[in-house]
Design an enzyme around this catalytic site. Sequence first.
Site, PDB file in Angstrom:
ATOM      1  N   GLY A 147       0.788  -1.224   0.000  1.00  0.00           N
ATOM      2  CA  GLY A 147       0.000   0.000   0.000  1.00  0.00           C
ATOM      3  C   GLY A 147       0.816   1.268   0.000  1.00  0.00           C
ATOM      4  N   ASP A 194      -1.063   8.179  -6.845  1.00  0.00           N
ATOM      5  CA  ASP A 194       0.314   7.738  -6.615  1.00  0.00           C
ATOM      6  C   ASP A 194       1.294   8.512  -7.476  1.00  0.00           C
ATOM      7  OD1 ASP A 194      -1.076   5.944  -5.109  1.00  0.00           O
ATOM      8  OD2 ASP A 194      -0.680   4.220  -6.413  1.00  0.00           O
TER       9      ASP A 194
END
Length: 506
Positions: A147, A194
């Site tokens: 994660g 991200d």
Amino acid sequence: MSNANSDTVPIRGFPQSDRSQEVDTKFAARYKKNPDFYIRVPGRVNLIGEHVDYCGYGVCPMALEQDVFLAVSVEKDPILRLHNMDKQYTDFECNLKNLSISVGDGAPEWHQYFLCGIKGIFDILPKDVDFKGMNVVVSGKVPLSAGLSSSSALVSAAALATAHAHNFPMSKEKIANLCAECERYIGTQGGGMDQAIAFLATEGCAKLIEFGPLRSTDITLPGGAVFVIAHSLAKLNKAATADFNCRVVECRLAGQRRSKGRNGNYTNVLHLENRTLAPFGGVFTNDFHFGPGGIPHGIRKLAEIACRDQERDLNLFDRWDIIAKKRGLEWASVKRLGDLQQALKVDLSEMITIVEETLHEEPYTKEEVIRELETTSDHLNDTSLTQNTRHIQTFKLRQRALHVFREARRVELFHSICNKPMDGTTLATLGRLMTDSHESLRDLYECSHPQLDRLVELSRELTFGARLTGAGWGGLRGGARPPREPRQIHEDAEREVLRRTQTQRN
């Protein structure tokens, strides 16, 4: 020395380290030459705003010191040669003139993430540019399937290396958007958080990342607390199963409908001071660093706390087509819940009410979705589903939609609180938002894991609040707590585990 245009990824002097020297030694031994430049791209941790970026809503991540680091030489022949410092990964070589990415069942190979970044740049290079080859040594420090965005960091590093090798500068926003699209070559329908934090991070703060268009705002976190990140050691590669894409699809279907009418493992703990967050890394040459550099002061060391190993409980995903159909909109054009909200011109509270009034609690069958949308199975597959979700027969639309809109509102509140002068309630309020986020991810989005839930439960007496971070189904728990040394945090966690064990025995 750095380039003056702050909108593009800067070029900086390259700081030597034991790690870079080790990579240099490996590079010289393998390729019989020295690298031309280096790349550093960090991992990230998301403070709040999970599973909402691909729905068009803002998130609050920060970059980490842990990174993907590349040493690269540019070659005239269009051959890519990859070597990973981690011995579990095999070498890879291919002719870039015949670049293709074919992913079968299971997790993609590590080199396929790298190929995604290359292909993304190749797709936008001018037609008269000859493809160059690269010799690459990869060193990764971002924990895998945890994660913290290890795969996205590798894709972004590959894209940045390819752009630099072809003298093709790009703005931070453009390369971040491109890298988000790149991961779809291996089937992941992500939203761009991200990649955005990798290129837009600022040292000393977290970020509010918003989309459509991509933009970022600094978030100065309040003093008096640190963020602790604990690894449950339950791992899931989000490209290896349909679980992640299933959630994306459920959200899309929900929106399209509405538009017609109204066990004894251990965990690693990272300790981060919230005032000294990590910036984005970059590519480095012998003289310059391509990308913002700097080492954050907030990372401390790894500690371990006990965690029971329990069986993983995987679940499905949701979409917004149904709401769009009921509201009289062109449902096939609604791809994100954020698009639906804009079309309806209502706020998040009203969207929550619309969901509660429109979508029923029971899972929708695929046949029911087709009937609601007045479409065919083939059209639904082509318009709303992904290749790896077309086999799914039931969708939890109401639950997924409620999570997204409530989580988007939590992000707004988190950002608003951080912008206000700190008082005696600030940390407790932020912690409550984090805990509410986890409960929603566990109960409505169903992307938690028994080990993650146990970590959050163990944290109740030790933190202001805690939640899973990342896609879920394993990975990390992040929490805010009063500042202590890492050793003390470790000891606090051990005492809490022992206390609860004794309580259960009694």
